[in-house]
Design an enzyme around this catalytic site. Structure first.
Site, PDB file in Angstrom:
ATOM      1  N   GLU A 287      36.391  68.934  33.595  1.00 35.61           N
ATOM      2  CA  GLU A 287      36.546  70.244  34.229  1.00 35.61           C
ATOM      3  C   GLU A 287      36.328  71.382  33.229  1.00 35.61           C
ATOM      4  OE1 GLU A 287      40.302  70.831  36.168  1.00 35.61           O
ATOM      5  OE2 GLU A 287      39.892  72.946  36.531  1.00 35.61           O
TER       6      GLU A 287
ATOM      7  N   ASP B 103      46.589  73.029  30.883  1.00 32.36           N
ATOM      8  CA  ASP B 103      45.811  72.362  31.920  1.00 32.36           C
ATOM      9  C   ASP B 103      44.515  71.803  31.338  1.00 32.36           C
ATOM     10  OD1 ASP B 103      44.817  71.523  34.318  1.00 32.36           O
ATOM     11  OD2 ASP B 103      44.224  73.508  35.024  1.00 32.36           O
TER      12      ASP B 103
ATOM     13  N   GLU C 197      50.532  75.549  42.646  1.00 27.63           N
ATOM     14  CA  GLU C 197      49.276  76.168  43.074  1.00 27.63           C
ATOM     15  C   GLU C 197      49.188  76.235  44.602  1.00 27.63           C
ATOM     16  OE1 GLU C 197      46.258  73.954  40.866  1.00 27.63           O
ATOM     17  OE2 GLU C 197      46.549  75.315  39.166  1.00 27.63           O
TER      18      GLU C 197
HETATM   19  C1  GCV Z   1      43.708  69.411  41.928  1.00 28.46           C
HETATM   20  C2  GCV Z   1      43.753  72.699  37.803  1.00 28.46           C
HETATM   21  C3  GCV Z   1      42.457  72.472  38.526  1.00 28.46           C
HETATM   22  C4  GCV Z   1      42.690  72.216  39.997  1.00 28.46           C
HETATM   23  C5  GCV Z   1      43.627  71.018  40.141  1.00 28.46           C
HETATM   24  C6  GCV Z   1      44.924  71.341  39.376  1.00 28.46           C
HETATM   25  C7  GCV Z   1      45.892  70.176  39.395  1.00 28.46           C
HETATM   26  O1  GCV Z   1      44.338  73.895  38.188  1.00 28.46           O
HETATM   27  O2  GCV Z   1      41.614  73.574  38.327  1.00 28.46           O
HETATM   28  O3  GCV Z   1      41.443  71.942  40.602  1.00 28.46           O
HETATM   29  O4  GCV Z   1      43.918  70.745  41.490  1.00 28.46           O
HETATM   30  O5  GCV Z   1      44.614  71.627  38.038  1.00 28.46           O
HETATM   31  O6  GCV Z   1      45.886  69.435  38.429  1.00 28.46           O
HETATM   32  O7  GCV Z   1      46.616  70.025  40.357  1.00 28.46           O
END
Ligand code: GCV
Length: 608
Positions: free
Chosen positions: A342, A314, A235
Site C-alpha cells: 500500500e 499504519d 475508520e
Molecule cells: C482495510 C489503512 C488503509 C485502509 C485499511 C486500514 C485498515 O487505513 O488505508 O485501506 O482498511 O488501514 O487496516 O483497516
C-alpha cells in the site's frame, strides 16, 4: 503461472480430501525414485519429523498437516539443490499463520495491486476452482494455514453468514481443507441490526443470542472455520464504543458465541481518531492503540486474539515496533504485517519485506505474540501478485511465520531457486537486489522515519504536504527551521508507552538510531548527526542515493534472463519505478530546499 510452484509436477487431484493424502501425492509425483513411509500421528498436528532409512528413503511422521508440511520441506529442499539432512524435527512457532484478504463482495480489493478478487464476483463467491487449488497449494507449501477471505471493512455485511450463502462458503472451505488451510471471515459488529435486532450493544441479551445462533449456523456449514476477524470502532466501522462499552466487552461477546465450536475472535487494534484537527497538538495518533487497549490487558477471553499492526501508525516504510506488542503480557496477540504494498510501491516498485520483519524481531521478546497475520498481496492477475517478484514476500512471510529465526538471505535465495533457473551469479544478483530493495525505496521516499509524505488516499508517489492538514493524525510539521514531532516524555509522551530499555534507546537525539530520528524528535535542519552531516544534508543525500540505487537496480535486474511473461512485467514495472523514484527524489528534496533555503553541500540539482 504458478510462482514458486512452477517446478512442481501435476496438479493435485480434486479427489484428495486430507492433507496426508496430498502429502503422499506430492511426494510420489515430485520425488519419483525416492522411497517414503508416512506415519500419521494426529497428536503431532503441524509438527513433522523426517528420518532417513538410507539414501533417498525417508520416514515422515506427523499429524495430517505435519505430513504435508514435511512433504513440501523435502520437495523444496530437493528442488533447491539441497538434501534434507535427516533426522529433522520441525514445529511452527505460531499455530495461526494467517493471511487477511481485503476482498470485497463486488470483486474489488481494497489496497489490492494484483487484479481483482480470487474469490468474489458480483456480490457472490464465484471463482475458478483451479486457481483456488493453486492458491491453497501455494499457502500450504509456504506453511500458511488460515485465510480470511473478505475485507475487514465489511461493505456488504449480509455476505457469508446468511443461510443462502453458507453452502458457497462451505464449498470454498472444501477446496482449501486438503491443504490444511482453514477459512476465516471478517464480520461487521453491527450485523445483528440488519436482521431485526434493535441494537448491537455487546451486553444486550438479544445481541448475544443473535451471534450465538449465527455462529451455530456458520459452524454447521463449515465446522473448521478458524473464526471471525473484526475491525471495530476504526475508520468509521461500528463497534462497542457506540454503546459506551469497551473492546473487551465487544470481543468477549463474540468469543462466547464462537467458543463452543473452537473458533477464535481475531480483534484488530487499529483504533485511532481519524477525524483529528491538524491544529490539535495534544493528540498523537501513534499513542492511540495503547490508550484503547493497554488497560484491558488480561480481560479478554481465551479465544480472543488481539491483532496489532507492527507499528503504531499504519504500515509505513519504517515505524518502531508497536508498544502494545511489548506491553500486553496477559493477552493473546497477533502481529499484523502487510504484504500488499500500500505505502511501499503498489507492487510496481521492488520492495522485499523480510529485512524489515527481521528488524521487528530484534525488539520483540520471543514469547510475546502467538500468531502472525499479513494483509494479502494476492489477486487474480495471472501471476497472483501483480509483480512476479512480489511473490517473494508471500513465500518468505510463510517461512518467518513458521520460524522467525529464518535467515533473510537464505529465505530469499530459496524462493529465487524455486522460482527461476538461474546461474549462481545471476541468483546472487537477484537475491542482493531483493534484499536491498526496501532500503532503496526508503531512501527515495520519506526521510528518517517521517512517513506519510505519500499521495493521499491512493498512496503511490510523493506529496509531502498531502496529509499535513488532513484528518488522519499524520503530520510532520516541517517549517523553515525544523521537521518532525517530539514524541519523548517532554513532547507527546508516546515514548513513555515503552519499557525503560527501549525508551533509553530513542529518547536522546544524540543516540537515537538515524532511521527513526524524525519519528521521535523534532530537529532543526542544521542538527549535526553522528556521522557529522547536518540533518538537511542527510535528507538530500539519502534521496539522491535512493534514486542512484534504483538506476543501478534497473541495470542489473533487466539483464537477468527472466522467462516470459515475467520478463515483460518486470521490465514495465521497473520503468515505472524509475519514474517514481525520480519524482520522489526531486519533490522531497525541492520541498525541503524551498523550506530551509539551505543548498546541497555537493551542489547537485535541486529544483527551486
Ligand atoms: C482495510 C489503512 C488503509 C485502509 C485499511 C486500514 C485498515 O487505513 O488505508 O485501506 O482498511 O488501514 O487496516 O483497516
Amino acid at each position: 503461472m504458478n510462482l514458486w510452484l512452477r517446478k512442481l509436477k501435476t496438479e493435485v487431484p480434486f479427489t484428495l480430501k486430507t492433507p496426508a493424502e496430498v502429502a503422499r501425492f506430492e511426494l510420489e509425483n515430485n520425488l519419483p525414485g525416492f522411497c517414503f513411509e508416512l506415519c500419521e500421528q494426529p497428536g503431532m498436528g503441524d509438527t513433522y519429523r523426517i528420518e532417513s532409512r538410507g539414501t533417498g528413503s525417508y520416514i515422515l511422521t506427523g499429524g495430517s498437516t505435519g505430513l504435508l508440511y514435511g512433504a513440501y520441506r523435502l520437495i523444496e529442499d530437493h528442488l533447491t539443490g539441497g538434501s534434507t539432512c535427516a533426522p529433522v524435527s520441525s514445529a511452527p512457532k505460531y499455530s495461526l499463520r494467517m493471511i487477511n484478504c481485503w476482498d470485497n463482495a463486488d470483486g474489488g480489493i481494497e489496497r489490492g495491486y494484483a487484479g481483482r478478487s480470487l474469490f468474489f464476483r458480483n456480490g457472490r463467491l464465484d471463482y475458478s476452482r483451479d486457481r483456488i487449488r493453486t492458491l491453497a497449494r501455494l499457502l500450504a507449501s509456504a506453511g500458511l494455514n488460515v485465510l480470511c477471505i473478505n475485507n475487514v471493512n465489511v461493505h456488504d455485511p449480509a455476505q457469508l453468514l446468511l443461510e443462502d450463502y453458507l453452502p458457497d462458503l462451505a464449498a470454498l472451505a472444501d477446496l482449501f481443507r486438503p491443504f490444511g488451510v482453514r477459512l476465516m471471515v471478517s464480520v461487521d459488529f453491527s450485523q445483528p441490526m440488519r436482521h431485526g435486532v434493535s441494537t448491537a450493544d455487546p451486553l444486550d441479551p438479544a445481541v448475544r443470542a443473535w451471534w450465538k445462533e449465527t455462529a451455530a449456523r456458520v459452524y454447521a456449514a463449515v465446522p473448521d472455520l478458524a473464526g471471525f476477524l473484526v475491525k471495530a470502532d476504526s475508520e468509521g466501522r461500528p463497534g462497542p464504543f457506540t454503546y459506551g462499552r469497551n473492546h473487551a466487552d465487544g470481543a468477549n461477546m463474540l468469543a462466547e458465541a464462537l467458543s463452543p465450536f473452537g473458533g477464535m475472535v481475531v480483534w484488530r487494534c487499529f483504533v485511532y481518531n481519524c477525524r483529528q484537527d491538524w491544529r490539535d497538538t495534544k493528540t498523537d495518533r501513534p499513542k492511540a492503540a495503547w490508550e484503547h487497549y493497554a488497560f484491558l490487558d488480561g480481560k479478554f477471553a481465551d479465544n480472543v486474539i488481539l491483532q496489532v499492526k507492527h507499528g503504531p501508525f499504519d504500515f509505513q516504510v519504517r515505524e518502531p515496533l508497536s508498544p502494545l506488542l511489548l506491553g500486553m503480557k496477559k493477552t493473546k496477540l497477533a502481529m499484523e504485517l502487510q504484504l500488499a504494498q500500500e505505502y511501499t510501491g503498489h507492487q510496481i516498485d521492488l520492495y522485499t519485506m523480510i529485512p524489515m520483519w527481521k528488524e521487528l524481531y530484534e525488539e520483540l521478546p520471543a514469547d510475546n505474540i502467538m500468531s502472525l497475520a499479513a494483509v494479502s498481496n494476492l489477486g487474480d492477475d495471472e501471476n497472483y501478485t501483480g509483480h512476479p517478484l512480489a511473490a517473494v514476500n508471500l513465500y518468505t512471510y510463510g517461512l518467518l511465520a513458521w520460524d522467525p529465526e529464518t535467515d533473510a538471505e537464505e529465505a530469499v535465495t530459496r524462493w529465487c531457486r524455486l522460482t527461476y533457473d538461474f546461474t549462481t551469479e545471476q541468483e546472487q544478483t537477484l537475491v542482493s537486489l531483493l534484499l536491498s530493495s526496501r532500503r532503496t525505496y526508503e531512501k527515495y521516499t520519506a526521510p528518517l522515519g517521517i512517513g506519510w509524505m505519500i499521495t493521499p488516499h491512493d498512496h503511490y508517489g510523493p506529496n509531502p504536504s498531502g496529509y499535513e492538514y488532513d484528518l488522519w493524525g499524520t503530520y510532520h510539521k516541517a517549517n523553515r527551521n525544523a521537521v518532525g514531532i517530539d514524541r519523548t516524555h517532554a513532547g507527546t509522551g508516546y515514548l513513555d508507552q515503552y519499557p525503560d530499555e527501549i525508551r533509553a534507546k530513542y529518547e536522546d537525539p544524540a543516540v537515537c538510531p538515524d532511521l527513526l530520528l524524525l519519528f521521535y524528535h523534532r530537529l532543526p535542519y542544521d542538527f549535526i548527526m553522528r556521522d557529522g552531516r547536518t540533518l538537511i544534508q542527510r535528507i538530500y543525500d539519502d534521496h539522491f542515493e535512493g534514486l542512484a540505487e534504483t538506476r543501478t537496480m534497473a541495470e542489473k535486474l533487466l539483464v537477468l534472463p527472466f522467462p516470459e511473461p515475467d520478463a515483460s512485467v518486470i521490465r514495465d514495472r521497473m520503468n515505472r519505478q524509475l519514474y517514481n523514484a525520480r519524482e520522489w527524489c526531486d519533490i522531497i528534496n525541492t520541498f525541503f530546499h524551498r523550506l530551509s533555503g539551505i543548498p546541497d553541500a555537493r551542489g547537485r540539482i535541486i529544483y527551486d
